[in-house]
Design an enzyme around this catalytic site. Structure first.
Site, short mmCIF file in Angstrom:
data_model
loop_
_atom_site.label_atom_id
_atom_site.label_comp_id
_atom_site.label_asym_id
_atom_site.label_seq_id
_atom_site.Cartn_x
_atom_site.Cartn_y
_atom_site.Cartn_z
N ASP A 47 22.87 -2.33 24.09
CA ASP A 47 23.64 -1.75 25.18
C ASP A 47 25.14 -1.98 25.01
O ASP A 47 25.58 -3.12 24.81
CB ASP A 47 23.18 -2.38 26.49
CG ASP A 47 23.86 -1.77 27.69
OD1 ASP A 47 23.59 -0.60 27.98
OD2 ASP A 47 24.68 -2.46 28.32
N HIS A 68 18.89 7.78 30.57
CA HIS A 68 19.04 7.33 31.96
C HIS A 68 20.49 7.34 32.44
O HIS A 68 20.74 7.09 33.62
CB HIS A 68 18.48 5.91 32.08
CG HIS A 68 19.28 4.93 31.29
ND1 HIS A 68 19.31 4.93 29.90
CD2 HIS A 68 20.12 3.95 31.67
CE1 HIS A 68 20.14 4.00 29.49
NE2 HIS A 68 20.64 3.38 30.54
O1 ISL Z 1 26.89 5.91 31.99
C1 ISL Z 1 28.04 5.98 31.61
C2 ISL Z 1 28.98 6.72 32.40
O2 ISL Z 1 28.30 7.72 33.09
C3 ISL Z 1 28.47 5.37 30.36
O3 ISL Z 1 29.81 5.32 30.22
C4 ISL Z 1 27.85 4.01 30.28
O4 ISL Z 1 28.44 3.19 31.21
C5 ISL Z 1 28.02 3.43 28.91
O5 ISL Z 1 27.42 4.31 28.05
C6 ISL Z 1 27.28 2.09 28.82
O6 ISL Z 1 25.97 2.25 29.28
C7 ISL Z 1 25.10 1.19 29.25
O7 ISL Z 1 25.64 0.03 29.85
C8 ISL Z 1 25.88 0.11 31.25
C9 ISL Z 1 24.66 0.63 32.03
O8 ISL Z 1 25.02 0.94 33.34
C10 ISL Z 1 24.08 1.86 31.38
O9 ISL Z 1 22.92 2.26 32.07
C11 ISL Z 1 23.81 1.52 29.96
O10 ISL Z 1 23.13 2.53 29.28
C12 ISL Z 1 26.21 -1.27 31.70
O11 ISL Z 1 25.27 -2.18 31.20
#
Ligand code: ISL
Ligand code: CA
Length: 571
Positions: free
Chosen positions: A206, A339
């Site tokens: 992530d 997601h």
């Molecule tokens: O979802 C985003 C904006 O709509 C992206 O910028 C996202 O924040 C980024 O890709 C990182 O995503 C991941 O880390 C986040 C989490 O909320 C997301 O669900 C995850 O996929 C923080 O842990």
């Protein structure tokens, strides 16, 4: 070319990854929240798809500020999801069905309720102080850093106890870990070994590009705030140290196990991305880029999907460019939703009643015929589409809720924001899985944590399982075809007709085998000239319509028609 003769084969290059959002998959105890026992009860369904890998979003202990992406204990299971025994049973059950399990590795940040952070914030002298990024207030306010989920838009939060600010690129309950600290890195590696020793088959890492940032926190000017990938370099992500960390992780953990490691790669340039997956550099196996996801987003006060749609020529250009990055060395991934994104068919296809099934199948065809490991998001196989909530009270996602508060605070246009969220919000893709036509789609006997899409009466597993022409059975067939033809796995990709505004056409070639893929991305029917090397009477392996009209050197493509044909011989 014989399969045996193909060089550099790996199971994760041949795998079909299916992402399960556990909160919304299947609830076993009527509390309205999907859980591990629910997943266990649906393992036969997963097997029936023909997929090889299940990636589950975080199931670790978490206060759920960001649905599990805020972890309070990396070696425990979230209470709502079940117990470690349930997890072990799931892992074992999937392995018995020849399905591997990949977990989310969330190590850019923890929850503020993690013991490390409790310690860290307790005093400036605490041994855990340097597990996080602190800015002592006597130095004045820290240079601006943006935050994705902060109501005020600031990535720094003041903490009175030690008169300091801590960094949080995501919500205030997601403080960023300090990767400069070797002790922290060691603890992360120990934790990774814990899961691999259990038999977990990989990690989706992530926001991994965020772990490396300029620790001196230089001033972040307006000019530096660019939405283009690669432009964040150093400020709050993608610092060159990233490669050192990943290399060390490889040396300490990854190489010892037969696993797959895939980076979520927001804000990274093709050059840096290639370095991460170049096998000779010993970092990770794969990465998924965001440039494809960026197409058709309009950036302004907030991110939104352009209601006028997107430009297919640009789409082809981006996917071709990224194909070429990994074509000869390294390996790519391909996805059209997850997601964090709206539903694939709503965004890239057409979710109106007439075209939903053909466009969903056409997009499935695209994902299965590119030269990369495909990542499917649960529900794409039955054509799940955006729910389009009208009211802010229907949303559960911190991103939407805090953005709404931020816009309200700035006296911005919240009505327009809500309208745009219908096409852009992450909750569109987080609605409960549609098992059947019963009141809560067979997801729960209680009240679902997020509303079920009313279209579950028409789009659900029960109906589609029996229908040979359903999206679901097309998905299964496409998997069988992909697996039967190594050219679809390892064959080189070549784009045709790059300026064509409606058709995405390409070939895949391996030795003397050649496939042609024709995808009509538009709602119009049209005649398409079959390219030279193919004849009009080639064998059609895949067709998302019942018929395919061919006249001499032309094929008549119906709206969203997708065709895969095999050349008998190369001319
Ligand atoms: O979802 C985003 C904006 O709509 C992206 O910028 C996202 O924040 C980024 O890709 C990182 O995503 C991941 O880390 C986040 C989490 O909320 C997301 O669900 C995850 O996929 C923080 O842990
Ligand atoms: Ca439950």
């Amino acid at each position: 070319m014989k399969y045996e003769d193909i060089p550099n084969k790996k199971w994760w290059k041949e795998a079909i990854v299916y992402q399960v959002y556990p909160r919304s998959f299947k609830d076993s105890n009527a509390d309205g929240i999907g859980d591990l026992r629910g997943m266990i009860s649906k393992m036969d369904y997963l097997q029936s798809l023909g997929i090889d890998v299940v990636w589950i979003n975080p199931v670790y202990a978490s206060p759920n500020d960001d649905n599990g992406y805020d972890i309070s204990d990396y070696q425990d299971i979230m209470k709502e999801f079940g117990t470690m025994e349930d997890f072990d049973e799931l892992l074992d059950g999937l392995h018995k069905r020849n399905i591997r399990l990949v977990m989310d590795l969330v190590v850019n940040h923890t929850s503020d309720e993690h013991e490390w952070f409790r310690q860290s914030k307790s005093s400036r002298k605490n041994p855990y102080r340097n597990y996080y990024h602190w800015w002592p207030a006597e130095k004045g306010r820290p240079p601006h850093r943006p935050s994705f989920f902060d109501e005020k838009g600031s990535g720094w939060q003041y903490d009175r106890k030690t008169n300091s600010f801590y960094l949080h690129i995501f919500s205030i309950k997601q403080p960023d870990l300090n990767w400069e600290n070797p002790q922290l890195r060691k603890e992360i590696y120990d934790m990774m070994r814990f899961w691999f020793d259990k038999g977990v088959d990989g990690f989706r890492m992530d926001a991994i590009t965020f772990i490396a940032k300029d620790e001196n926190f230089p001033e972040f000017t307006e000019d530096a705030i660019q939405e283009e990938y690669g432009e964040w370099s150093g400020y709050y992500a993608s610092h060159p140290r990233l490669h050192d960390y990943l290399h060390e992780m490889h040396k300490e953990v990854l190489y010892k196990y037969d696993i797959m490691a895939v980076a979520e790669g927001p804000g990274i340039s093709p050059e840096e991305a290639h370095k991460i997956v170049d096998p000779s550099r010993h970092e990770l196996n794969m990465l998924y880029h965001f440039e494809g996801m960026g197409i058709g987003y309009v950036w302004g006060e907030f991110k939104r999907v352009d209601p006028d749609g997107y430009d297919l020529v640009k789409f082809k250009e981006v996917y071709t460019k990224w194909n070429d990055v990994f074509a000869r060395k390294g390996w790519g991934t391909i996805y059209l939703g997850n997601h964090d994104q709206p539903r694939m068919v709503s965004r890239w296809g057409n979710d109106g009643a007439e075209f939903k099934a053909p466009s969903a199948k056409m997009l499935i065809t695209f994902l299965f015929t590119m030269h990369a490991t495909p990542f499917f998001y649960f529900g794409d196989e039955i054509g799940m589409s955006n729910i389009r909530f009208d009211k802010i009270s229907d949303y559960r996602d911190i991103e939407t809720i805090n953005m709404y508060k931020q816009i309200k605070r700035k006296k911005g246009d919240v009505k327009r924001f809500l309208e745009n969220q219908k096409g852009s919000a992450r909750d569109n893709s987080r609605t409960p899985f549609q098992w059947d036509g019963s009141p809560n789609a067979g997801f729960t006997k209680g009240v679902p944590w997020l509303k079920v899409n009313p279209n579950h009466t028409e789009y659900n597993v029960e109906l589609q399982d029996e229908d040979p022409d359903s999206i679901l059975n097309y998905f299964r067939k496409m998997i069988r075809v992909r697996k039967a033809h190594p050219v679809l796995l390892y064959g080189f990709y070549h784009l045709l007709d790059k300026e064509h505004k409606q058709v995405y056409a390409y070939t895949r070639t391996l030795g003397d085998e050649k496939f042609l893929i024709l995808l009509n991305f538009s709602r119009e029917s049209l005649d398409y000239k079959i390219p030279g090397a193919f004849r009009h009477d080639e064998e059609i392996l895949i067709n998302n319509y019942k018929t395919c009209e061919q006249h001499k050197d032309k094929i008549h493509l119906q709206p969203y028609q997708g065709i895969v044909m095999q050349a008998k011989q190369i001319s």
